[in-house]
Structure formats: structure tokens, C-alpha cells
Scaffold this motif. Structure first.
Motif, PDB file in Angstrom:
ATOM      1  N   SER A  80      -9.401 -45.444 -17.844  1.00 20.19           N
ATOM      2  CA  SER A  80     -10.570 -45.127 -16.972  1.00 20.19           C
ATOM      3  C   SER A  80     -10.554 -43.531 -16.685  1.00 20.19           C
ATOM      4  O   SER A  80     -11.473 -42.885 -16.419  1.00 20.19           O
ATOM      5  CB  SER A  80     -10.722 -46.006 -15.921  1.00 20.19           C
ATOM      6  N   PHE A  81      -9.450 -43.064 -16.015  1.00 19.16           N
ATOM      7  CA  PHE A  81      -9.177 -41.690 -15.296  1.00 19.16           C
ATOM      8  C   PHE A  81      -9.585 -40.622 -16.480  1.00 19.16           C
ATOM      9  O   PHE A  81     -10.327 -39.752 -16.209  1.00 19.16           O
ATOM     10  CB  PHE A  81      -7.831 -41.544 -14.784  1.00 19.16           C
ATOM     11  N   ALA A 123     -17.102 -36.684 -16.271  1.00 22.84           N
ATOM     12  CA  ALA A 123     -17.905 -36.821 -14.686  1.00 22.84           C
ATOM     13  C   ALA A 123     -17.003 -35.864 -13.965  1.00 22.84           C
ATOM     14  O   ALA A 123     -15.930 -35.390 -14.138  1.00 22.84           O
ATOM     15  CB  ALA A 123     -17.963 -37.918 -14.287  1.00 22.84           C
ATOM     16  N   ARG A 124     -17.739 -35.558 -12.588  1.00 22.59           N
ATOM     17  CA  ARG A 124     -16.874 -34.651 -11.700  1.00 22.59           C
ATOM     18  C   ARG A 124     -16.286 -35.683 -10.755  1.00 22.59           C
ATOM     19  O   ARG A 124     -15.522 -35.182  -9.905  1.00 22.59           O
ATOM     20  CB  ARG A 124     -18.174 -33.826 -10.965  1.00 22.59           C
ATOM     21  N   ALA A 125     -16.581 -36.972 -10.685  1.00 22.11           N
ATOM     22  CA  ALA A 125     -15.839 -37.854  -9.860  1.00 22.11           C
ATOM     23  C   ALA A 125     -15.606 -39.121 -10.484  1.00 22.11           C
ATOM     24  O   ALA A 125     -16.552 -39.512 -11.271  1.00 22.11           O
ATOM     25  CB  ALA A 125     -16.402 -37.952  -8.482  1.00 22.11           C
ATOM     26  N   VAL A 147     -16.562 -50.564   0.753  1.00 24.64           N
ATOM     27  CA  VAL A 147     -16.031 -48.878   0.872  1.00 24.64           C
ATOM     28  C   VAL A 147     -15.297 -48.770  -0.355  1.00 24.64           C
ATOM     29  O   VAL A 147     -14.333 -49.407  -0.722  1.00 24.64           O
ATOM     30  CB  VAL A 147     -14.887 -48.728   2.315  1.00 24.64           C
ATOM     31  N   MET A 148     -15.920 -47.481  -1.071  1.00 28.01           N
ATOM     32  CA  MET A 148     -15.272 -47.261  -2.359  1.00 28.01           C
ATOM     33  C   MET A 148     -14.027 -46.294  -2.346  1.00 28.01           C
ATOM     34  O   MET A 148     -14.078 -45.570  -1.218  1.00 28.01           O
ATOM     35  CB  MET A 148     -16.491 -46.840  -3.287  1.00 28.01           C
ATOM     36  N   THR A 149     -13.519 -46.181  -3.336  1.00 26.36           N
ATOM     37  CA  THR A 149     -12.440 -45.281  -3.480  1.00 26.36           C
ATOM     38  C   THR A 149     -12.788 -44.255  -4.210  1.00 26.36           C
ATOM     39  O   THR A 149     -13.119 -44.687  -5.679  1.00 26.36           O
ATOM     40  CB  THR A 149     -10.960 -45.673  -4.047  1.00 26.36           C
ATOM     41  N   VAL A 150     -12.808 -42.816  -3.904  1.00 28.39           N
ATOM     42  CA  VAL A 150     -13.506 -41.798  -4.809  1.00 28.39           C
ATOM     43  C   VAL A 150     -12.830 -40.756  -5.015  1.00 28.39           C
ATOM     44  O   VAL A 150     -11.916 -40.302  -4.058  1.00 28.39           O
ATOM     45  CB  VAL A 150     -14.826 -41.183  -4.103  1.00 28.39           C
ATOM     46  N   LYS A 151     -12.131 -40.418  -6.155  1.00 26.52           N
ATOM     47  CA  LYS A 151     -11.534 -39.302  -6.436  1.00 26.52           C
ATOM     48  C   LYS A 151     -12.354 -37.942  -7.051  1.00 26.52           C
ATOM     49  O   LYS A 151     -13.041 -38.132  -7.933  1.00 26.52           O
ATOM     50  CB  LYS A 151     -10.446 -39.412  -7.324  1.00 26.52           C
ATOM     51  N   MET A 152     -12.404 -36.760  -6.359  1.00 25.51           N
ATOM     52  CA  MET A 152     -12.890 -35.707  -6.764  1.00 25.51           C
ATOM     53  C   MET A 152     -12.250 -35.046  -7.646  1.00 25.51           C
ATOM     54  O   MET A 152     -11.104 -34.541  -7.158  1.00 25.51           O
ATOM     55  CB  MET A 152     -13.731 -34.793  -5.796  1.00 25.51           C
ATOM     56  N   PHE A 153     -12.479 -34.632  -8.930  1.00 24.59           N
ATOM     57  CA  PHE A 153     -11.696 -33.967  -9.990  1.00 24.59           C
ATOM     58  C   PHE A 153     -11.263 -32.719  -9.654  1.00 24.59           C
ATOM     59  O   PHE A 153     -10.247 -31.842  -9.776  1.00 24.59           O
ATOM     60  CB  PHE A 153     -12.172 -34.516 -11.412  1.00 24.59           C
ATOM     61  N   ALA A 154     -12.353 -31.850  -9.168  1.00 23.85           N
ATOM     62  CA  ALA A 154     -12.462 -30.339  -8.942  1.00 23.85           C
ATOM     63  C   ALA A 154     -10.929 -29.974  -8.120  1.00 23.85           C
ATOM     64  O   ALA A 154     -10.259 -29.058  -8.079  1.00 23.85           O
ATOM     65  CB  ALA A 154     -13.570 -29.877  -8.435  1.00 23.85           C
ATOM     66  N   GLY A 184      -9.063 -32.870  -6.574  1.00 26.00           N
ATOM     67  CA  GLY A 184      -7.962 -33.834  -6.694  1.00 26.00           C
ATOM     68  C   GLY A 184      -7.935 -34.648  -5.409  1.00 26.00           C
ATOM     69  O   GLY A 184      -7.086 -35.314  -5.083  1.00 26.00           O
ATOM     70  N   GLU A 185      -8.925 -34.496  -4.503  1.00 30.74           N
ATOM     71  CA  GLU A 185      -8.972 -35.062  -3.242  1.00 30.74           C
ATOM     72  C   GLU A 185      -9.469 -36.605  -3.687  1.00 30.74           C
ATOM     73  O   GLU A 185     -10.329 -36.705  -4.270  1.00 30.74           O
ATOM     74  CB  GLU A 185     -10.083 -34.218  -2.344  1.00 30.74           C
ATOM     75  N   GLN A 186      -8.624 -37.385  -2.900  1.00 34.46           N
ATOM     76  CA  GLN A 186      -9.101 -39.020  -2.993  1.00 34.46           C
ATOM     77  C   GLN A 186      -9.368 -39.445  -1.495  1.00 34.46           C
ATOM     78  O   GLN A 186      -8.489 -39.214  -0.636  1.00 34.46           O
ATOM     79  CB  GLN A 186      -7.911 -39.859  -3.748  1.00 34.46           C
TER      80      GLN A 186
END
Ligand code: AMP
Length: 454
Positions: free
Chosen positions: A405-406, A413-415, A428-435, A437-439
């Protein structure tokens, strides 16, 4: 799902397995990695046309063969050897069999529509544009196809509407320079000529025939034929060995009537006033019979090789009458959209090389990854809600491993939005922004805003 070229299905049907069917020679598929550029080009063209007061016209892809024979001219390459023509059988007693042709260009069809719908009777100048496929049985090569696309426009009307005025010619050319600049085409060159009115052309044709008669035997077979049937077309020839003879032929400029000369001078003066650069090319007569007075081509050096004509056009003051209509002077052009795209792709590649980076792919706002089969349905519902908020979102599959999936999400996608049992329960979702690396943990209500942030 079983498709008809599925091996099992073919064996089951008892038919021998045959090779896969391919697109017909000279035609091609435009896939999703290319179509965004096509759509951008068309959107910019539509926006520019709208600012200049043009409305869109959509004419049929096939017409009566006679339209092209009469309009484009029997002796042109297009009509004599490049058209896709067939005899259409009558299906009922009320119908007649007739010869039909896939349109090789659109001006003849647009002028037919102008006559058929009596558009001239409004007295107003008609400004029409079209975007659509054209068909010519040419020898396919880069930038030359048997189905290709043209973006074109026509300005036509009764003489009282000002359709004959040199201002119209200059406006069309000035609009084209604006369009190419807005599309970001670099290094275009406008070549301009006047082929005079019908009488000027007749005089010039006679002079050409006379000049060609003593040297005809030295020309290539194609040019020998043209020298007989349509001497003007010899000037278009790219045959290397014939160039010396062609350069020595009389020039159309010396055969223009005072009126044609003055018209051309005014077109040039208006272009000068607008600051549009052009080069007068006395050999530019163009391939179609209907042209009178102003003819032009825009060429570019990058990306097209020998097929460097990006667009062409000219004035056709007698075309409506040739098609049985009222007097309706006009001027128009057709841009080869396939070639325009090739140029833009080539220039984007050069820019990316200069910047030391690959051209960036546009990415979706988010990828929703269900962490198990039980989260598939909630993931789809979440994706639906986000899409309705205007976000671009892809949704994965609970059967995928987290790693997979990652990997997919990072490409498209960007996230990534992870949706496991806990997330569904808590909202409450867990979101990782790829640019970066922040989760982070993001409540559902804030998810749209977070994905939108750049
Ligand atoms: P024409 O209708 O021949 O004046 O052509 C106008 C423009 O259409 C040319 O300048 C080309 O850019 C484009 N064009 C003409 N024929 C083809 C073709 N077979 N394949 C791709 N583009 C073409």
C-alpha cells in the motif's frame, strides 16, 4: 471477467488462437500519461478563441466526396491520393447510394455548414472554431499520421461584414501568435505570402507553365506531373535536385494585381503595428486549391524534424461560391495538434534536462489504504466523501500488505491515509505526508484540509 482474447475462451470456443489485433497503420492511441497535455492545449485554445469572439462549430467526420473534390481541388495530393473514400450503399428505396469521404480537413465542411445554415444572412461576420480528427492516407512518420487532429478557425461572412478586410488576416495571425505564446511554444516562425486573387493566379500559372516547359524533363516525375496539372504545386516541392530550377522560376509577387498587392501591404502593416514578426516567403503557395491572397504557415525547429510545419492557413475568398453558396470571403487556419503536442513534449524535456530533473508527474491528494478486508467498505465510503469535497483520491484494497500500500501510494499520491479497525472506530485517521515524511493523527473533520495543504 473473461475477455474475448482470453486464451481459455478461445480454446473453449474451438477457434484457433490468432495474433492480437493492433491499431491500424498511421493511427494511434493516446494514453492517460499523454492526454492531460492534449486537454491543456485544447483548454488554452478554447480560452483564447473565446477572448477573440469565436464560437465552436462541430461538423460531421464524413461528408459527400464531392465537397472535397470541389472545395480542396481534384488535382491536389489530398484529393487525388490521400482520401479515405467509400461507396455508401442505399439501405432503403428512399436513399441514394453515394460516395462518402472521411474529412481530410475541416474548412470545406465548415463553409458547407455556413451555406447550409444560411449563416451569411445575419449580415454579421462569423468567427468559428473547431477541434477534431482528420483523415489522410499519407505515408506515416513522426508527426505525420493517417488520423490526426486539427485545431482550426474560420472567419467568414458577406463582403459587407468586412470579411475581406486585411485587418481580419492580421487579427487571425496575431491571435495565433498569442495562442502559441500562451501555450509556451518557443522559437516559432511565421512565414507569409500572397497568392493573389483568382485572376492573378491564372496569370501566374500561365507564366509558370511557360517557364517550366523547357526544363520540365529535368524535374522529378512528381514535379513533371504537377507542371502539367497544377504548376503552382511545383513550388511546394521538397525534392532536393529540383530546388535550383524552382528557385529560378517566376515569383508570384510579380504577378499580383494592384489590389492584391495593396491588401498584402495592409496585412503586413497591421502585423507590424501589433509587433508580430513574420518572414515573407514567395514560395509559400500551400497545397489546397481554394487559397487566395494571404497564405501562411507557422514552423518550429524543435521536435518535428522534416515535418516542421505546425500550422497552415490562408484566405479563401471564392470557396463559398465554389461550393454553390453566396459570395463569402473568408480566412482560416488549421493547427496540427499532434505536432503541437510533440513540440511541447520536446521543449518540456529540454527544460527538464536543463534543470537537471525529470518532468514532475501530477499527484493525487491522497491514497486511502484499508488495513484489512473489513475496512474495504469504510475506505470506499471515506474516499467517496473526500472526492465529493473536491479532493483527488485513490482507494486501495484491504488484501494488500502494508508495504505494498505504501509503495503504490508513494507513486500516485502526496499522502497516505491508513484506515484500520481503530481509525474506523475512533474517526481519527493516521496520515503520512510523503514530502516531509511526517506522520500524524488527524480527526475526520480536519482530513480534507490536511490533504489539501501543500
Ligand atoms: P493542412 O490542412 O494540410 O494545411 O495542414 C495544416 C496542419 O495540419 C499542418 O501544418 C500540420 O501541422 C497538420 N497536418 C497535416 N497533415 C498531417 C498529418 N498527416 N499528420 C499530422 N499532422 C498533419
Amino acid at each position: 471477467m473473461t475477455s474475448s482474447n482470453d486464451k481459455g475462451a478461445q480454446q473453449a470456443s474451438g477457434r484457433p488462437s490468432r495474433g492480437a489485433i493492433k491499431a491500424v497503420r498511421g493511427t494511434r492511441d493516446l494514453l492517460p500519461d499523454e492526454t492531460p497535455l492534449w486537454n491543456r492545449v485544447e483548454a488554452v485554445a478554447r480560452a483564447v478563441f473565446a477572448r477573440y469572439g469565436f464560437g465552436e462549430i462541430r461538423t460531421p467526420v464524413f461528408e459527400a466526396t464531392e465537397l472535397f473534390a470541389r472545395g480542396v481541388g481534384e488535382e491536389t495530393d489530398i484529393v487525388s491520393k490521400e482520401m479515405f473514400t467509400w461507396e455508401d450503399r442505399a439501405r432503403a428505396a428512399s436513399e441514394k447510394a453515394q460516395s462518402l469521404t472521411l474529412r481530410p480537413e475541416s474548412t470545406a465542411g465548415v463553409v458547407r455548414a455556413y451555406i447550409e445554415h444560411k449563416m451569411g444572412e445575419t449580415g454579421a461576420l462569423q468567427k468559428l472554431y473547431y477541434i477534431g480528427p482528420q483523415f489522410r492516407r499519407e505515408r506515416p512518420q513522426r508527426g505525420r499520421y493517417r488520423q490526426f487532429w486539427q485545431i482550426g478557425a474560420e472567419v467568414i461572412g458577406p463582403t459587407s461584414s468586412g470579411a475581406e478586410s486585411p485587418v481580419r488576416d492580421a487579427e487571425v495571425l496575431e491571435m495565433l501568435s498569442t495562442l502559441l505564446d500562451e501555450l509556451g511554444v518557443r522559437g516559432w516562425r511565421l512565414e507569409l505570402n500572397s497568392v493573389g486573387n483568382a485572376e492573378d493566379r491564372a496569370l501566374y500559372n500561365m507564366a509558370l507553365r511557360e517557364a517550366l516547359a523547357p526544363v520540365k524533363d529535368k524535374l522529378c516525375p512528381d514535379n513533371q506531373r504537377r507542371a502539367e496539372t497544377n504548376p503552382l504545386r511545383v513550388l511546394d516541392s521538397k525534392d532536393e535536385q529540383d530546388q535550383e530550377i524552382i528557385n529560378g522560376l517566376p515569383k508570384i509577387a510579380d504577378y499580383l494585381s494592384e489590389e492584391s498587392r495593396e491588401h498584402f501591404a495592409q496585412v503586413r502593416a497591421a502585423l507590424d503595428a501589433c509587433g508580430v514578426d513574420y518572414h515573407v516567403n514567395p514560395r509559400l503557395v500551400r497545397g489546397l486549391d481554394y487559397y487566395t491572397r494571404t497564405t501562411f504557415e507557422f514552423t518550429v525547429q524543435t521536435g518535428l524534424g522534416t515535418q516542421n510545419a505546425l500550422l497552415g492557413g490562408g484566405r479563401y475568398d471564392g470557396l463559398s461560391e465554389m461550393l454553390g453558396g453566396p459570395k463569402a470571403p473568408g480566412i482560416g487556419f488549421a493547427i496540427g495538434e499532434d505536432r503541437l503536442i510533440l513540440v511541447l513534449q520536446e521543449q518540456a524535456k529540454q527544460d527538464a534536462e536543463a534543470a537537471g530533473a525529470a518532468p514532475g508527474e501530477p499527484k493525487l491528494d491522497g491514497y486511502v489504504a484499508p488495513l484489512g478486508a473489513a475496512q474495504n467498505a469504510p475506505a470506499l465510503a471515506l474516499a467517496r466523501a473526500l472526492r465529493r469535497e473536491g479532493l483527488s483520491v485513490e482507494v486501495g484494497d484491504g488484501a494488500f500488505k502494508l508495504r505494498k500500500s505504501f509503495d503504490i501510494a508513494d507513486k500516485v499520491a502526496r499522502a497516505i491515509v491508513l484506515l484500520g479497525e481503530d481509525e474506523v472506530a475512533s474517526g481519527v485517521m493516521t496520515v503520512k505526508m510523503f514530502a516531509t515524511g511526517e506522520q500524524v493523527k488527524v480527526p475526520r473533520a480536519e482530513l480534507g484540509g490536511r490533504l489539501r495543504a501543500r
